[in-house]
Motif scaffolding. Structure first.
Motif, PDB file in Angstrom:
ATOM      1  N   THR A 161     -63.345 -14.042  22.201  1.00 11.51           N
ATOM      2  CA  THR A 161     -63.260 -15.250  21.650  1.00 11.51           C
ATOM      3  C   THR A 161     -62.138 -16.109  20.527  1.00 11.51           C
ATOM      4  O   THR A 161     -62.859 -15.199  19.684  1.00 11.51           O
TER       5      THR A 161
ATOM      6  N   ASP B  30     -53.749 -16.515  25.378  1.00 10.76           N
ATOM      7  CA  ASP B  30     -55.134 -16.859  25.532  1.00 10.76           C
ATOM      8  C   ASP B  30     -55.223 -16.731  24.750  1.00 10.76           C
ATOM      9  O   ASP B  30     -55.436 -16.582  23.625  1.00 10.76           O
ATOM     10  N   THR B  31     -57.272 -17.001  24.640  1.00  5.63           N
ATOM     11  CA  THR B  31     -57.611 -16.873  23.389  1.00  5.63           C
ATOM     12  C   THR B  31     -58.783 -15.934  23.547  1.00  5.63           C
ATOM     13  O   THR B  31     -60.210 -16.806  23.366  1.00  5.63           O
ATOM     14  N   ARG B  32     -59.340 -15.230  24.941  1.00  5.39           N
ATOM     15  CA  ARG B  32     -60.248 -14.749  24.839  1.00  5.39           C
ATOM     16  C   ARG B  32     -59.695 -13.816  25.718  1.00  5.39           C
ATOM     17  O   ARG B  32     -58.924 -14.018  26.469  1.00  5.39           O
ATOM     18  N   TYR B  33     -60.918 -12.612  25.919  1.00  8.86           N
ATOM     19  CA  TYR B  33     -60.807 -10.739  26.318  1.00  8.86           C
ATOM     20  C   TYR B  33     -62.220 -10.330  26.703  1.00  8.86           C
ATOM     21  O   TYR B  33     -63.367 -10.592  25.890  1.00  8.86           O
TER      22      TYR B  33
END
Length: 716
Positions: free
Chosen positions: A648, A678-681
């Motif tokens: 994140t 997006d801001t997460r993986y």
């Protein structure tokens, strides 16, 4: 029939028989389309004749000009049929038809040739012919114009952009295409250099592609297809011995091995009539001591195998060795599923063996866990002998690209260019109309000072410098041209159903827009302000296309125009007379184009397809500062399953995406995952027992941010 109306010289009886005989080849279709039809079987001297029996009736009407005056001598015919009649002095006509005859075509000198569609219940059709406004209903050929940005006769090709812009073959007519329609596909590529040129062999192409710079690709036929519904040479192997190129495909039953010293000629000889081993996904490796080895296997149960083979008849001359198996319980990236998240449906597949020798070491490469997933990747084991034993390289997978526009880079091959720089060509996932719908990507590859083999996929679907430049560091291949089109609004001439314009700029190859026809349709893109454009990529897709296997008349024609205000347009790229198959057409401009609006005008689509694009991608730079470095970058490794980690970060103002880098050391951040919007993986591709280092950069139209501080995560 009205007085004065005429038929052709043959009688109505003979005309009907002519129409029946002409329909013999398609009588099954006629029966299916007309519920009241039947088939009459006539015993002939040589064979039986199947004649469709249909209900006939007269279709009548009057043909007039735009002022309502009757036209005498106008020809009225069924579209694409020899049946026709001519109008009398009052403009009246009568023509025999059936319920399947629904399109009337009318011709009169000086008037537009007109096509009228009727309902089957409509037996009277009056027709008005407008004055002729053009020379022909057929589109005239246009000579393409050169502009300061693009010259069709002297195109600039210093760069390339994935997926490769090659003439991907269409899937044969089989069960794979019956539900979703025609689609292109190729996979399982292997690259090599032969007589100073680069060759790519891949599944179901009926030949191979070749290039002098890895940007511009031509096709040469080399088809060995036995049945029209089958693949042609699935997962082929090709290798060079002296001045001779050898070639064979995957087989469980035995295939010939062919050879040629002039492969572009299409002439191949058989080196052996039948390969003796069940070599699915084969690769043949010639060692520098002259010994020849074969590697093969595609299974989720059995290991990949290797054996030394004879250079005379290619039969095995050593023991057949079981080389390696997958270990998904330790290697997270080998797990089945779109995001390595399915350990229930099937065990993962190991396939696509390949061997590269470098620095006295043997680098055995393999693909996993499945070609239909975005996490499809190639791993590597290293040994001192071509048949092992091999040790799993700590940096794995070797090639990995689960994010961005192009996803997946598995079951590939590694080759060196004329400067000695390495490249890895691999399979890219599409899997939209069918799970094995795929494309091909090309990525710079290298061996570091410690002998670690790695492939750079960062900016792997952005413009990169091609093989003409002698660039030793793979990361230096990126041109610095950023994505300018993501999320930008588009206007379109029309939409077919739910295939809307939003799909044109979502940076997703698995969505597409389609116009309502393949004719004079267009797309207008607003970049949101003046941008410095260096390159464009038009990613065509197939909607309403009727094409199976390869044909020589598949090509796209279009024009690209630019505007500062959306009203006054300047021609930038003219491909009005293009005759090349360019399904992922990449256009590098001769000089930067400063513009806000871009317009793409369709001129020709192949095989009856609608004007359809999965993405319009624009590359260059916007004015302004580069984005700030990413803050609050956090990597939380799962304590119960160290193969997983949640990543994140805090969003950066002006950024449209992010590159996550990671690797086994701070100076070996060879993996890259691109995340847009997006801001997460959720990363599920780590290896048990391996410590990793992570960093991140923000991507904006103005450039890249500084790399964040490196975060270390341990395996405990």
């Amino acid at each position: 029939m009205p007085k004065g109306a005429t038929l052709p010289d043959f009688s109505k009886k003979r005309l009907n028989m002519f129409r029946f005989l002409a329909a013999l080849a398609i009588c099954t279709t006629l029966v299916a389309n007309a519920s009241n039809d039947s088939v009459k079987v006539v015993k002939g001297q040589v064979s039986d004749y199947y004649i469709p029996v249909v209900t006939q009736y007269d279709v009548t009407g009057v043909v007039t000009d735009a002022q309502g005056q009757p036209l005498e001598g106008a020809t009225v015919m069924w579209l694409y049929s020899p049946a026709h009649c001519n109008t009398d002095a009052q403009g009246r006509y009568s023509i025999v038809g059936t319920d399947t005859d629904v399109k009337l075509c009318i011709h009169y000198p000086g008037k537009e040739m007109t096509i009228v569609t009727r309902d089957a219940s409509q037996h009277a059709v009056n027709i008005t012919l407008p004055a002729k406004t053009s020379g022909s209903i057929a589109k005239p050929r246009r000579a393409a114009q050169a502009t300061r940005w693009y010259d069709p006769n002297n195109a600039v090709t210093n760069t390339y952009c994935n997926p490769l812009n090659i003439s991907y073959n269409y899937e044969p007519w089989n069960n794979n295409t019956r539900q979703g329609g025609s689609f292109r596909s190729s996979a399982d590529p292997m690259g090599l250099m032969y007589k100073g040129e680069y060759y790519i062999f891949s599944t179901n192409q009926g030949g191979f592609h070749y290039s002098r710079n890895l940007s511009d690709w031509d096709f040469a036929q080399a088809s060995f297809q036995r049945f029209p519904a089958d693949d042609d040479e699935c997962a082929p192997a090709a290798w060079v011995v002296g001045d001779t190129l050898f070639y064979t495909g995957s087989t469980y039953e035995g295939l010939p091995i062919w050879y040629s010293t002039n492969p572009k000629s299409g002439r191949w000889h058989r080196a052996v009539e039948r390969n003796t081993l069940p070599t699915w996904d084969p690769y043949v490796f010639l060692d520098d001591d002259g010994r020849l080895y074969e590697y093969y296997g595609s299974s989720n149960e059995y290991p990949v195998k290797g054996v030394q083979i004879s250079r005379e008849d290619f039969t095995p001359i050593s023991k057949i060795h079981d080389l390696v198996l997958l270990h998904p319980e330790r290697h997270g990236w080998e797990r089945f599923g779109m995001n390595n998240d399915d350990e229930v449906t099937l065990k993962p597949f190991m396939e696509g063996a390949f061997m590269t020798k470098h620095g006295g070491k043997y680098y055995f490469q393999y693909g996993a866990p499945g070609t239909e997933f975005k996490v499809y990747a190639d791993g590597v084991y290293v040994g001192d002998n071509p048949l092992g034993p091999f040790t799993y390289q700590q940096h794995n997978p070797m090639s990995y690209k689960p994010g961005g526009f192009v996803q997946g880079v598995g079951h590939g091959g590694t080759f060196a260019d004329l400067h000695g720089n390495y490249w890895h060509v691999g399979t890219c996932m599409l899997s939209l109309k069918y799970k094995f719908e795929r494309r091909i990507g090309l990525y710079p590859t290298a061996f570091d000072a410690d002998g670690v083999m790695y492939c750079t996929t960062a900016f792997g679907d952005y413009p990169c410098w091609n093989a003409d430049r002698n660039i030793k560091n793979p990361s230096d291949r990126f041109t610095g041209w950023m994505l300018l089109s993501l999320g930008k609004p588009c206007k379109v001439s029309s939409c077919d159903s739910t295939l809307t314009a939003a799909n044109l700029t979502d940076e997703n190859m698995r969505t597409y827009w389609s116009a309502a026809s393949g004719g004079d349709e267009w797309v207008e893109l607003d970049l949101g302000g003046t941008r410095e454009v260096h390159a464009l990529q038009l990613n065509y897709y197939d909607h309403k296309t009727v094409q199976h296997n390869r044909a020589n008349d598949i090509y796209y024609q279009y024009r690209i125009l630019a505007s500062d205000d959306g009203e006054h347009w300047t021609l930038v790229v003219d491909k009005s007379d293009n005759d090349r198959d360019v399904p992922h057409d990449y256009i590098e401009l001769r000089e930067a184009l400063n513009t806000r609006y871009l317009r793409i005008e369709n001129l020709h689509m192949p095989s009856g397809g609608y004007f359809c694009l999965s993405e319009v991608r624009v590359f260059g730079l916007a004015q302004g500062d580069c984005p700030a470095a990413v803050k609050r970058f956090n990597v939380k490794r799962d304590k119960t399953d160290s193969r997983n980690a949640m990543i994140t970060w805090t969003p950066v103002e002006g950024a449209y995406g992010y590159n996550i880098y990671y690797g086994i050391a701070p100076d070996k951040l060879y993996h890259c995952i691109t995340v847009n919007g997006d801001t997460r993986y959720d990363l599920r591709g780590l290896d048990v027992g391996t410590d990793y280092h992570f960093a991140i950069e923000a991507l904006a139209e103005t450039g890249r941010s500084p790399l964040s501080k490196t975060v270390k995560v341990t395996s405990k």
